[in-house]
Design an enzyme around this catalytic site. Structure first.
Site, short mmCIF file in Angstrom:
data_model
loop_
_atom_site.label_atom_id
_atom_site.label_comp_id
_atom_site.label_asym_id
_atom_site.label_seq_id
_atom_site.Cartn_x
_atom_site.Cartn_y
_atom_site.Cartn_z
N GLU A 106 19.07 4.53 35.89
CA GLU A 106 18.17 5.02 36.93
C GLU A 106 17.00 5.81 36.35
O GLU A 106 15.87 5.69 36.81
CB GLU A 106 18.94 5.89 37.95
CG GLU A 106 19.93 5.11 38.82
CD GLU A 106 19.27 4.02 39.64
OE1 GLU A 106 18.03 4.06 39.81
OE2 GLU A 106 19.97 3.12 40.11
N ASP B 41 13.63 4.22 47.47
CA ASP B 41 12.66 4.06 46.39
C ASP B 41 11.46 3.31 46.97
O ASP B 41 11.38 3.06 48.17
CB ASP B 41 13.28 3.29 45.21
CG ASP B 41 13.44 1.83 45.53
OD1 ASP B 41 13.55 1.50 46.73
OD2 ASP B 41 13.47 1.01 44.61
N TYR C 197 15.47 10.54 44.88
CA TYR C 197 15.91 9.16 44.75
C TYR C 197 17.11 9.03 43.82
O TYR C 197 18.16 8.47 44.18
CB TYR C 197 14.78 8.25 44.23
CG TYR C 197 15.34 6.97 43.69
CD1 TYR C 197 15.76 5.96 44.55
CD2 TYR C 197 15.54 6.79 42.31
CE1 TYR C 197 16.34 4.80 44.07
CE2 TYR C 197 16.11 5.65 41.82
CZ TYR C 197 16.52 4.66 42.70
OH TYR C 197 17.11 3.54 42.21
#
Length: 336
Positions: free
Chosen positions: A82, A183, A165
């Site tokens: 991520e 996102d 996020y």
DNA sequence: TATACGTGGTG
DNA sequence: TCACCAAGTAT
């Protein structure tokens, strides 16, 4: 235009915590059973978003096989992916991700390394401060979380490099919790399919989270899967420039398509130039240090940019960021 | 809320 | 060629 950047206001609602939060255990079991049988809920607590079924079915068929989605990928692997994927395309992350985890398979392994090693390993992914933050994150995981990635959104948010996020992405994808994962892909899909707008406009975290929360299936596992499916749809079909509406699973329900795919008229974020900016100079400067195995003299840095003022300013900012270490002998190196 | 922050692929 | 775009965060 009025309210251009706003998604419909929803009651501020984040996800419940933990897998048991999706209504009652019995309710979850009933839904799971109905899903398996392919039957509509007999007594739905509340109607599921029309998006969920088609998007989930599409994801089952079309999802890319990505290493961080493998069942064996733990929370650390998901977290690393991520961070790397923040503003960096999947294709460039793939090799870096594999190399990173091979070298540092646990937070403790990374925490034991020098921050400069993390910056060098980061290579040319861009935004090297992410490498520094990920390194510091690993150190905090060791210091405060027994070397384990926490499964709590608030605890994740307290870690460096992890924002609205990423915290929810880790909680949802690694721990299968029910959270809105928002996102740029999700914002675009929802803007089009739900709100009928071609572009989501500037982000507004609280509103965006609430808007996606309202779409989440009740069941945590289904919700987590829906989150990644929405992102995948935005990445493969509902893309920014030329959406492939012909192969979209929700085309029949898309508000934007129904409205005739109107062009976006709201406020636009003017992308700033890159060439000639401090960002470019910083990149050039750091590139020299990244490719050098040893500290380099000032002269080696001076050659990358002729404007002395801008070059010095950029170097100073790298030092201030902790990306570059000025050594007592006048040379420079990645932080040790 | 607006801006800074890398890098490389693409139409 | 060049502007846009790519799983954001911190300030």
């Amino acid at each position: 235009m009025g309210n251009a950047s706003g998604w419909s206001g929803q009651a501020p609602a984040d996800a419940r915590k933990g897998p048991a939060a999706a209504g009652t255990v019995a309710g979850a079991a009933r839904r799971a059973c109905e899903d398996a049988v392919g039957m509509p809920p007999s007594v739905p607590a509340r109607a599921e978003s029309a998006l969920a079924g088609p998007v989930l079915a599409w994801y089952d068929r079309e999802a890319r096989e990505l290493p961080w989605r493998e069942p064996g990928a733990g929370a650390w692997a998901v977290l690393v992916s991520e961070i790397m994927l923040q503003q960096t395309p999947v294709n460039r992350v793939l090799p870096a991700y594999a190399a990173w985890l091979a070298r540092w398979p646990t937070p403790a392994a990374l925490a034991a390394a020098a921050p400069g090693d993390a910056v060098r390993m980061w290579g040319r992914l861009g935004y090297p401060r992410r490498a520094l933050r990920l390194h510091e994150c690993a150190r905090q995981l060791v210091a405060r979380h027994d070397g384990i990635v926490p499964d709590d959104v608030d605890a994740l948010l307290a870690l460096p490099g992890i924002g609205a996020y990423t915290a929810r992405a880790v909680a949802a994808f690694a721990y299968r919790q029910r959270h809105p994962v928002v996102d740029t892909n999700v914002r675009r899909v929802v803007a089009r399919a739900v709100l009928g707008r071609g572009d989501p406009g500037p982000p507004a975290t609280t509103r965006d989270l609430a808007a996606v929360e309202a779409l989440l299936p009740a069941d945590a596992e289904r919700s987590a899967r829906f989150g990644v499916a929405l992102m995948e749809l935005g990445a493969l079909v509902c893309v920014a420039r030329t959406p492939r509406c012909g192969s979209c699973p929700v085309a029949a329900d898309c508000a934007w398509l129904a409205a005739g795919s109107p062009a976006y008229e709201g406020p636009t974020v003017r992308p700033q130039r890159f060439v000639g900016t401090d960002r470019q100079v910083r990149g050039l400067l750091l590139g020299v240090l990244r490719d050098a195995r040893h500290p380099v003299g000032k002269a080696a840095l001076d050659v990358v940019w002729t404007d002395d003022v801008q070059r010095e300013r950029s170097l100073d900012s790298l030092v201030a960021d902790g990306l570059v270490d000025p050594l007592p002998d006048g040379t420079y190196a990645l932080p040790s």
